[in-house]
Scaffold this motif. Structure first.
Motif, PDB file in Angstrom:
ATOM      1  N   ASN A 277     114.508  59.016  57.136  1.00 50.95           N
ATOM      2  CA  ASN A 277     115.871  58.649  56.734  1.00 50.95           C
ATOM      3  C   ASN A 277     116.909  59.188  57.710  1.00 50.95           C
ATOM      4  O   ASN A 277     117.923  58.531  57.989  1.00 50.95           O
ATOM      5  CB  ASN A 277     116.174  59.171  55.331  1.00 50.95           C
ATOM      6  CG  ASN A 277     115.369  58.471  54.258  1.00 50.95           C
ATOM      7  OD1 ASN A 277     114.828  57.386  54.474  1.00 50.95           O
ATOM      8  ND2 ASN A 277     115.279  59.090  53.090  1.00 50.95           N
TER       9      ASN A 277
ATOM     10  N   LYS B 255     123.125  57.105  46.285  1.00 46.52           N
ATOM     11  CA  LYS B 255     121.918  56.411  46.732  1.00 46.52           C
ATOM     12  C   LYS B 255     120.850  56.447  45.654  1.00 46.52           C
ATOM     13  O   LYS B 255     120.142  55.468  45.421  1.00 46.52           O
ATOM     14  CB  LYS B 255     121.411  57.074  48.026  1.00 46.52           C
ATOM     15  CG  LYS B 255     122.345  56.888  49.200  1.00 46.52           C
ATOM     16  CD  LYS B 255     122.021  57.813  50.359  1.00 46.52           C
ATOM     17  CE  LYS B 255     122.484  59.233  50.086  1.00 46.52           C
ATOM     18  NZ  LYS B 255     122.372  60.110  51.264  1.00 46.52           N
TER      19      LYS B 255
ATOM     20  N   ALA C 169     118.199  59.033  51.411  1.00 49.14           N
ATOM     21  CA  ALA C 169     117.958  57.594  51.521  1.00 49.14           C
ATOM     22  C   ALA C 169     118.407  57.180  52.919  1.00 49.14           C
ATOM     23  O   ALA C 169     119.160  57.903  53.574  1.00 49.14           O
ATOM     24  CB  ALA C 169     118.727  56.828  50.440  1.00 49.14           C
TER      25      ALA C 169
END
Length: 406
Positions: free
Chosen positions: A104, A233, A48
């Protein structure tokens, strides 16, 4: 002369365990003897865009190593992220695409420098060595560990016994993470309690490649905003260190009171003495946990953003959420200066007795509004000689104004 006992104690503080026991002291002595800083490793898969407060536990420990002059290698697992860490999973984890992982990963390097010293930090992407490994070298890595040892891992064992599928790819994850330690010649690797198996595999892989095994420093993990599962996450129960100040402060204020001591102990930058004082205060029935949480929220936002943003986030929170619980139109009662119990009996003669008021005060059921915060009365015989906003229970809110004596 270096006091190894003090240095080892400071670096070992807040760890769950160090493998092997006594290994940290030996590594520190060897580094000093060779006049060479230790390589301290932390890896994170970019599943993430945000690094969260759970990562802060280990990032703070890395920063402590840097204060003693050691080198931190932060590995962004853009390769391992495409495999997916099976830790704690009862089913095969969905694989991330290369595009998602790379997108990410772009934010990670900037975020870690909110905590780490850039001059003593090396950012590495583990794809940089795995993309150069051919199939024959990769087969060599797989030969360094056995299926029997892999099945000793708790989550794999449970899935195997319940006939749930385990892909060969998942078995590769600990091996690939372990090889990262070979690639960078790690002396120490940090990870949460859920990563203990992976860190031990790293030690084994290093040994089988003929290098000195790393020390595994197992750090505690913190529960997320649900107060139950670890901050993650994927579970969306996390506070991102890149969250906007108001969002970060608001999330901190939603931390369950039961785990607030753990957050303060592991994340606050206060001295150990001040941390203990803050945690101990939560056991005082006269202290509102919200006040402690606000101080912690201001500290964290100030650290990760700025002191100005920390105070502003607090003020905004009070305006939006704390002041909101006062009606626009309050009943106002003019009364002579007297004790709390006598004033309430005077205003509500048929509703509350002195005995009932005493019971409510003991149960923290009568509060006064001061500095935009509700504080519990702790004395029903307290003399009231100034105007106050008082709340009995959740909804009976009124204002008293003290009449001047003739």
């Amino acid at each position: 002369m270096t006091d190894w006992k003090i240095q080892t104690e400071l670096l070992g503080r807040n760890t769950v365990k160090i493998i092997p026991e006594g290994g940290l002291l030996e590594k520190l002595k060897a580094a000093d003897k060779e006049n060479k800083p230790l390589v301290v490793k932390l890896g994170a898969d970019p599943s993430a865009p945000d690094i969260h407060f759970g990562h802060l536990v280990v990032l703070k420990k890395l920063a402590e190593f840097q204060k003693f002059g050691h080198k931190v290698t932060f590995i962004i697992g853009d390769f391992t992220g495409m495999i997916g860490d099976p830790t704690g999973k009862n089913e095969t984890r969905k694989r991330l695409t290369r595009e998602t992982v790379q997108k990410n990963a772009e934010t990670y390097a900037k975020q870690v420098f909110k905590v780490l010293d850039p001059d003593l930090t090396e950012i590495r992407f583990n794809s940089s060595w795995f993309e150069k490994i051919d199939i024959y070298d990769f087969l060599e890595i797989t030969s360094k560990y056995t299926i029997a040892r892999m099945l000793e891992r708790n989550d794999f064992s449970k899935r195997f016994q319940s006939n749930q599928p385990i892909s060969i790819l998942e078995f590769l994850y600990p091996l690939v993470q372990g090889y990262d330690s070979v690639a960078i010649k790690a002396d120490i690797e940090l990870g949460g309690t859920d990563q203990e198996f992976n860190l031990i595999v790293g030690r084994t892989i290093q040994e089988r490649y003929g290098t000195k095994p790393q020390i595994a420093m197992i750090m505690p993990i913190i529960e997320g905003l649900d107060g139950k599962q670890k901050m993650s996450k994927s579970l969306n129960n996390y506070i991102g260190i890149n969250d906007e100040p108001n969002d970060m402060f608001g999330k901190i204020m939603s931390i369950p009171d039961s785990i607030l001591p753990k957050y303060i102990t592991l994340l606050s930058n206060m001295s150990p003495e001040d941390k203990k004082s803050a945690v101990d205060s939560l056991n005082d029935t006269a202290v509102n946990p919200r006040d402690v949480k606000m101080r912690f929220g201001v500290e964290m936002v100030s650290w990760l953003h700025s002191a100005e943003e920390g105070e502003k986030a607090k003020d905004d929170f009070i305006t939006r959420f704390v002041k909101k619980d006062i009606p626009d139109e309050l009943s106002i009662f003019k009364v002579p200066s007297s004790t709390l119990a006598e004033i309430i009996c005077l205003i509500f003669p048929n509703k509350y007795s002195k005995g009932e008021i005493k019971r409510l005060v003991k149960q923290k059921g009568i509060k006064v509004r001061r500095n935009n915060i509700w504080e519990s009365f702790n004395n029903y015989n307290l003399l009231i000689n100034s105007s106050e906003i008082i709340r009995i229970g959740k909804h009976n809110i009124f204002k008293i104004e003290i009449e001047e004596q003739q």
